[in-house]
Design a protein around this motif. Sequence first.
Motif, short mmCIF file in Angstrom:
data_model
loop_
_atom_site.label_atom_id
_atom_site.label_comp_id
_atom_site.label_asym_id
_atom_site.label_seq_id
_atom_site.Cartn_x
_atom_site.Cartn_y
_atom_site.Cartn_z
N ALA A 1 -15.68 -28.26 6.47
CA ALA A 1 -15.00 -27.00 6.14
C ALA A 1 -15.98 -25.84 5.95
O ALA A 1 -15.63 -24.68 6.23
N ALA A 2 -17.17 -26.11 5.46
CA ALA A 2 -18.14 -25.05 5.13
C ALA A 2 -18.45 -24.12 6.29
O ALA A 2 -18.66 -22.91 6.07
N PRO A 3 -18.53 -24.60 7.56
CA PRO A 3 -18.82 -23.66 8.66
C PRO A 3 -17.80 -22.53 8.81
O PRO A 3 -18.08 -21.54 9.48
N SER B 1 -15.94 -26.15 -4.37
CA SER B 1 -16.38 -25.97 -2.99
C SER B 1 -16.81 -24.54 -2.74
O SER B 1 -17.77 -24.28 -1.99
N GLY B 2 -16.12 -23.56 -3.36
CA GLY B 2 -16.53 -22.17 -3.21
C GLY B 2 -17.85 -21.88 -3.88
O GLY B 2 -18.70 -21.14 -3.36
N ARG B 3 -18.08 -22.47 -5.06
CA ARG B 3 -19.35 -22.29 -5.77
C ARG B 3 -20.50 -22.90 -4.97
O ARG B 3 -21.60 -22.35 -4.90
N ILE B 4 -20.23 -24.06 -4.37
CA ILE B 4 -21.26 -24.72 -3.57
C ILE B 4 -21.59 -23.89 -2.33
O ILE B 4 -22.76 -23.68 -2.00
N THR C 1 -8.27 -27.90 6.74
CA THR C 1 -8.02 -26.47 6.88
C THR C 1 -7.78 -25.81 5.53
O THR C 1 -8.20 -24.67 5.29
N LYS C 2 -7.12 -26.54 4.64
CA LYS C 2 -6.90 -25.99 3.28
C LYS C 2 -8.22 -25.81 2.55
O LYS C 2 -8.42 -24.82 1.85
N GLU C 3 -9.13 -26.75 2.72
CA GLU C 3 -10.45 -26.62 2.09
C GLU C 3 -11.22 -25.46 2.70
O GLU C 3 -11.89 -24.69 1.99
N ALA C 4 -11.13 -25.31 4.03
CA ALA C 4 -11.81 -24.20 4.68
C ALA C 4 -11.25 -22.86 4.20
O ALA C 4 -12.01 -21.90 3.99
N ALA C 5 -9.93 -22.79 4.01
CA ALA C 5 -9.31 -21.56 3.51
C ALA C 5 -9.80 -21.24 2.10
O ALA C 5 -10.07 -20.08 1.75
N ARG C 6 -9.94 -22.28 1.27
CA ARG C 6 -10.40 -22.11 -0.10
C ARG C 6 -11.85 -21.58 -0.12
O ARG C 6 -12.19 -20.69 -0.90
N ILE C 7 -12.68 -22.14 0.74
CA ILE C 7 -14.08 -21.71 0.80
C ILE C 7 -14.18 -20.28 1.32
O ILE C 7 -14.94 -19.46 0.80
N THR D 1 -27.79 -16.67 13.91
CA THR D 1 -28.00 -17.86 14.71
C THR D 1 -26.92 -18.90 14.46
O THR D 1 -26.38 -19.01 13.37
N ALA D 2 -26.62 -19.68 15.51
CA ALA D 2 -25.60 -20.73 15.38
C ALA D 2 -26.00 -21.77 14.35
O ALA D 2 -25.15 -22.35 13.67
N ASN D 3 -27.30 -21.99 14.20
CA ASN D 3 -27.75 -23.02 13.26
C ASN D 3 -27.51 -22.63 11.80
O ASN D 3 -27.62 -23.47 10.91
N HIS D 4 -27.19 -21.36 11.55
CA HIS D 4 -26.86 -20.96 10.18
C HIS D 4 -25.66 -21.77 9.67
O HIS D 4 -25.69 -22.29 8.54
N VAL D 5 -24.61 -21.92 10.48
CA VAL D 5 -23.43 -22.63 10.01
C VAL D 5 -23.72 -24.11 9.84
O VAL D 5 -23.16 -24.77 8.95
#
Length: 518
Positions: free
Chosen positions: A374-376, A454-457, A423-429, A343-347
């Motif tokens: 970034a998390a999505p 951020s990856g652990r979270i 974008t750098k944060e999104a890449a890291r996650i 589902t879209a709501n997951h992100v």
Amino acid sequence: MSEANEDRNEELIFAEEDHEAESRSAMPPWEVLIVDDDQFVHQVTTLVLKDFTFQGRELDFISAYSGREAMRILEERDDVALVLLDVVMEEADSGLKVARWIREDHNDHFVRIILRTGQPGQAPENEVITRYDINDYKEKTELTTQKLFSAVTTALRSYADLQSIERNRKGLEMVIRSTADLFRHKSLSHFASGVLTQLVSVLGQTSDSLMVRASGLAASRREGALRVIASTGRFAGLEGHEVSDHDCPDGFDVIEDALRRQESIFRDRTYVGYFRTVRGSENIIYLCGDHDFGEMDRDLIRLFASNIGVAFDNLDLNDEISETQRELLFTLGEVVESRSRETANHVRRVAEYSALLGRFSGMDVESVELLRQAAPMHDLGKIGIPDDILLKPEKLTDEEFETIKEHAAIGHQILKGSERALTKEAARIALTHHEKWDGSGYPQGLSGTEIPLSGRIAAVADVFDALACKRVYKDPWDTESILDFIRGQSGKHFDPDLVDLLFDNLDEFLEIKRQYPE
């Protein structure tokens, strides 16, 4: 000031505390230091000038009977406007030494000095005025009542003019410095707090008022109501409430007047600044002083307000860019999830869970917002996984699972080329959200704090939500089973501190789940 919601159509309102009797007290007197070793001179001077006023302010007399005592008093006080200074006291040139000390050692070029001498031959007038930066030179025999009045008036007018110039200079410096500080703020609540703090600071440099004790509030208009987004002083703690819920007898009529006229207003000791941004939002600053604003105060407020207007425009444009960027990222994340029949709501839930954990773990406001946006992107790499593996309802083979694991590196590869912080944060996650605290995760086998926060979270947020959702390969788990699993994986899969934060604030996480249902 505390934080509040950030809306695009805002109204800022600032109100200063109304000090009843105190704010309406008389202007402070001019401080005059009489320096003479003759008690009679002090008595006569005080008697002659007892009814003297200048610019509505009386005189307050301070007595010193030697040069040393005068210097001690001036070291202790910075409010002396005029020194009536005898030349001959404990030494033949004591007064001259005091004058030199005031200008050179004490570095005070504002206080006015009238040199009075009963022995003019001891200190020739031309030499004294040239060498010692004396403002006036009088022989005691010529100081009639009228001449003393004239000399004091001239000296105080000069002192007031110098103080006015200096206040204006400091005020302009504060405007420049404050504007730079304001433009660093990227959220409405922080900007509101900054405006109040900096405007009060600017005015604190320009007058003897009690502006530094101001109370204020900032509010945003939403569906016709003004809600407080930041507050201070007697308004503290009103965030989230409607402005009309709080008594502000001096302000609302003039605020409505400014909104109706769509222009800024000065009214006695009140200023209402009206700002309309290029996107059409209307913003109000309300400020109430302890006395009527002087022309210099008004000029500094106008100058500061012109910069505030530009800052409002920039804030509006930044909000529009951020909202557009956020929508694009959510849309892209939703496309990926829809492809894998999630589902879209997951992100959206993962984004909110991540932001919540980021805030509880001590991240600053900007970092939390960066994490939310970034998390999505955590599963963006699934776009490179074949459908027959991604959508397979049965258990994956070892080879297929290795293919699935490639999505972390694929997502990182897609995003890593940008220099943008988001974008750098999104890449890291994307790269690290499947790493595990004990080092058994993928793709790099990182462990503990080697894994970016951020990856652990994102790992906790993703699993917490994914287990509750129906997938092609599993049915949804109940909440109790999910919590048992996460508790059991603390220190193995998950950062134990983040697991503790999740359980300590579980109600807030469950509320997000209710807000964004399957």
